[in-house]
Structure formats: C-alpha cells, structure tokens
Design an enzyme around this catalytic site. Sequence first.
Site, short mmCIF file in Angstrom:
data_model
loop_
_atom_site.label_atom_id
_atom_site.label_comp_id
_atom_site.label_asym_id
_atom_site.label_seq_id
_atom_site.Cartn_x
_atom_site.Cartn_y
_atom_site.Cartn_z
N ARG A 1 -27.80 -36.90 8.57
CA ARG A 1 -26.61 -38.05 8.37
C ARG A 1 -27.22 -39.08 7.49
NH1 ARG A 1 -23.85 -36.89 13.30
NH2 ARG A 1 -22.00 -37.99 13.52
N ARG B 1 -8.88 -35.35 21.22
CA ARG B 1 -9.90 -34.27 21.69
C ARG B 1 -10.13 -34.35 23.03
NH1 ARG B 1 -15.38 -34.17 18.60
NH2 ARG B 1 -15.18 -36.36 18.97
N ARG C 1 -17.09 -45.15 13.22
CA ARG C 1 -18.07 -43.72 12.95
C ARG C 1 -17.32 -43.37 11.64
NH1 ARG C 1 -15.71 -40.84 17.91
NH2 ARG C 1 -16.66 -38.97 16.91
N LYS D 1 -16.53 -29.64 12.71
CA LYS D 1 -18.11 -29.28 12.71
C LYS D 1 -18.41 -28.47 13.77
CE LYS D 1 -19.89 -33.48 12.34
NZ LYS D 1 -18.71 -34.13 12.45
N ARG E 1 -14.88 -37.94 25.19
CA ARG E 1 -15.92 -38.65 25.04
C ARG E 1 -15.96 -40.19 24.77
NH1 ARG E 1 -18.46 -35.36 19.78
NH2 ARG E 1 -18.72 -37.48 19.04
P1 AP5 Z 1 -14.72 -31.26 16.49
O1 AP5 Z 1 -14.90 -29.73 15.98
O2 AP5 Z 1 -14.99 -31.55 17.83
O3 AP5 Z 1 -15.20 -32.12 15.33
P2 AP5 Z 1 -16.56 -32.64 14.90
O4 AP5 Z 1 -16.56 -32.65 13.43
O5 AP5 Z 1 -17.52 -32.09 15.51
O6 AP5 Z 1 -16.59 -34.35 15.32
P3 AP5 Z 1 -17.48 -35.19 16.04
O7 AP5 Z 1 -16.59 -36.09 16.94
O8 AP5 Z 1 -18.40 -34.38 17.33
O9 AP5 Z 1 -18.47 -35.69 14.90
P4 AP5 Z 1 -19.38 -36.86 14.94
O10 AP5 Z 1 -19.96 -36.59 13.78
O11 AP5 Z 1 -18.65 -38.15 14.93
O12 AP5 Z 1 -20.26 -36.90 16.40
P5 AP5 Z 1 -21.54 -36.22 16.72
O13 AP5 Z 1 -21.32 -35.76 18.20
O14 AP5 Z 1 -22.18 -35.55 15.54
O15 AP5 Z 1 -12.99 -31.29 16.48
C1 AP5 Z 1 -12.36 -32.29 16.63
C2 AP5 Z 1 -11.12 -32.33 17.10
O16 AP5 Z 1 -10.11 -31.61 16.39
C3 AP5 Z 1 -10.99 -31.14 18.38
O17 AP5 Z 1 -10.14 -31.61 19.21
C4 AP5 Z 1 -10.68 -29.91 17.61
O18 AP5 Z 1 -10.11 -28.92 18.67
C5 AP5 Z 1 -9.51 -30.28 16.71
N1 AP5 Z 1 -9.82 -29.63 15.59
C6 AP5 Z 1 -11.08 -29.13 14.72
N2 AP5 Z 1 -10.42 -28.35 13.59
C7 AP5 Z 1 -9.19 -28.36 13.84
C8 AP5 Z 1 -8.27 -27.59 12.94
N3 AP5 Z 1 -8.75 -26.82 11.60
N4 AP5 Z 1 -7.08 -27.63 12.97
C9 AP5 Z 1 -6.57 -28.62 14.16
N5 AP5 Z 1 -7.06 -29.09 15.05
C10 AP5 Z 1 -8.85 -29.00 14.93
O19 AP5 Z 1 -22.30 -37.92 16.94
C11 AP5 Z 1 -22.20 -38.55 17.85
C12 AP5 Z 1 -22.85 -39.77 17.67
O20 AP5 Z 1 -24.43 -39.59 17.95
C13 AP5 Z 1 -23.30 -40.52 16.22
O21 AP5 Z 1 -22.22 -41.53 16.28
C14 AP5 Z 1 -24.63 -41.18 16.60
O22 AP5 Z 1 -24.39 -42.25 17.22
C15 AP5 Z 1 -25.44 -40.20 17.25
N6 AP5 Z 1 -25.73 -39.03 16.07
C16 AP5 Z 1 -25.53 -37.89 16.02
N7 AP5 Z 1 -26.40 -37.21 15.18
C17 AP5 Z 1 -27.10 -38.13 14.61
C18 AP5 Z 1 -27.96 -38.20 13.36
N8 AP5 Z 1 -28.37 -37.02 12.71
N9 AP5 Z 1 -28.41 -39.18 12.89
C19 AP5 Z 1 -28.17 -40.33 13.68
N10 AP5 Z 1 -27.34 -40.60 14.78
C20 AP5 Z 1 -26.75 -39.30 15.24
MG MG Z 2 -19.12 -32.47 17.04
#
Ligand code: AP5
Ligand code: MG
Length: 207
Positions: free
Chosen positions: A90, A124, A160, A15, A149
């Site tokens: 979410r 990552r 997660r 994402k 992270r």
């Molecule tokens: P990356 O693009 O970083 O992945 P991502 O989908 O953004 O994954 P996240 O871990 O950020 O998602 P998340 O939903 O757990 O975390 P968030 O910050 O939203 O890619 C990952 C890796 O893969 C990278 O190294 C990249 O280089 C590689 N990659 C990507 N695409 C690739 C490809 N095609 N080929 C090869 N490699 C690739 O949330 C964190 C926390 O915040 C949650 O757990 C919760 O506690 C809280 N939170 C956030 N939003 C909410 C909400 N709306 N409601 C309640 N709690 C929330």
């Molecule tokens: Mg992310």
Amino acid sequence: MIVNLILMGAPGAGKGTHAKDISRQFNIPHISTGDILREEVSKGTELGKTAKSYMDAGKLLPDDIIIKIIKGRLQKDDCKSGYLFDGFPRTLVQAEKLDIISSIESVIYLKCNDDILIKRLTGRRIADDGKIYNIYFDPPPEGIKTYQRDDDNEETIRERLKIFYSTFIPIMDFYKKLNIFQEIRGDDERAVVYEKILSILEDLKKG
Ligand code: AP5
Ligand code: MG
C-alpha cells in the site's frame, strides 16, 4: 502453475470479493493484510489494539508493522505454490521491501469510480464465515446474520479513498517499470470483472 499475484484497487474495488474466487480456483492462499489485522483486533491482541486506532481513522499502519506480518505469513507452507495479496503493498516502501523477499508475476489493478466505491462500501455486509454481501448488488439470503465493518461509514470511507489516491501512483509506476502491471475496470458486473482477471491469468500461464 506457481503464481504470485497482487490485486490492487481502492477501498471497495472488489479486491476481497475476487481474491476469494481466485484463491479457491487456483488453490493459492489469499493474503489480505486488512483481514489479518481485523482478526488481531477481534482477538484483542496488542497488535490488534494498535491496528484498531489506525483502521477506525482510515489511516495506514506503519510500514514496519505490515512488513513484519508479511514476512511471517510468507514463511508458512501454504505459500510454496503461490499466493495472492489483497491490500498489500500500500506504500512504495512496502512494494520495495516485497520486491526483496518475493517475486511477483502480475499486479492487477481494479479501477473504479468513486461514486460506485462509496455505494459499495456503505452497502457492504459481511457474514460470520467471511462471505461478502452487498445490500444493493448482492443481498445476503434471508436468515444469514451479517455485520458492517467499523470503517465502512462515510467519513472514514472518504479518508480511506483520499489515502489510497495519495499513495497509489508511485506503486503503480514501480510495477509498470517491472512490466507486470495491468489495469481492468472494476466497476463492471462481478462476473465480467472475474472473466477479465481469468484471461490475464491464462495469458500468464502461457508465458
Ligand atoms: P470488497 O471486495 O469487499 O472490496 P475491497 O476492495 O476488498 O475493499 P476493502 O474495503 O476491503 O478495501 P480496503 O483497502 O479499504 O480495506 P482493507 O481491509 O485492505 O467489495 C466491496 C463491496 O462491493 C462488497 O459489498 C461487494 O459485494 C461489492 N462488490 C465487489 N465487486 C462488485 C461488483 N463487480 N459489482 C457489484 N458489487 C461488487 O484495509 C483496512 C484497513 O487496514 C486500512 O484502512 C488500514 O488501516 C489497514 N491496512 C490494511 N492493509 C494495510 C497495509 N498494507 N498497510 C497499512 N495499513 C493497512
Ligand atoms: Mg477487502
């Protein structure tokens, strides 16, 4: 073109990676609730302190906290020409609340298998400017300082993922009913995934 988008996917689906490219190419703000919360954590605010305990455990924050953040963010001027959500909504409650305050045109779901997600998340690395790298797939250039992270350890990653799968279906059904949900493979190569996203956005432009 004014466009309000949601990029959905499990942790590690890409994402953040693709949202940064879309945001640059279409000149719309990338709104990541995870990034907003991590900034609060690093500033040491009250919200950050609350958020950290949930995030470190891989749990979701309460809906009312998240909705308040989003309402405030959407009032900023840069949202007038569209925006892109990453990691929001979410829960079904978040999706329903968003539907009252915004009009989403497209939800793109990046579907990936769990083995790839775990490898991506444990590999990552993030640079200080926010650029996302991966020691397996996209290693940081030599000399670039990166960090991991706090929630990118295997135990928290599994929690997660579990939470993602337990909340995803009702959100998907909600957007399917609105006829704006599209699923693509997120585990293809990065450039291939991005091409597919662009083709969806092109179709949207044509109406
Ligand atoms: P990356 O693009 O970083 O992945 P991502 O989908 O953004 O994954 P996240 O871990 O950020 O998602 P998340 O939903 O757990 O975390 P968030 O910050 O939203 O890619 C990952 C890796 O893969 C990278 O190294 C990249 O280089 C590689 N990659 C990507 N695409 C690739 C490809 N095609 N080929 C090869 N490699 C690739 O949330 C964190 C926390 O915040 C949650 O757990 C919760 O506690 C809280 N939170 C956030 N939003 C909410 C909400 N709306 N409601 C309640 N709690 C929330
Ligand atoms: Mg992310």
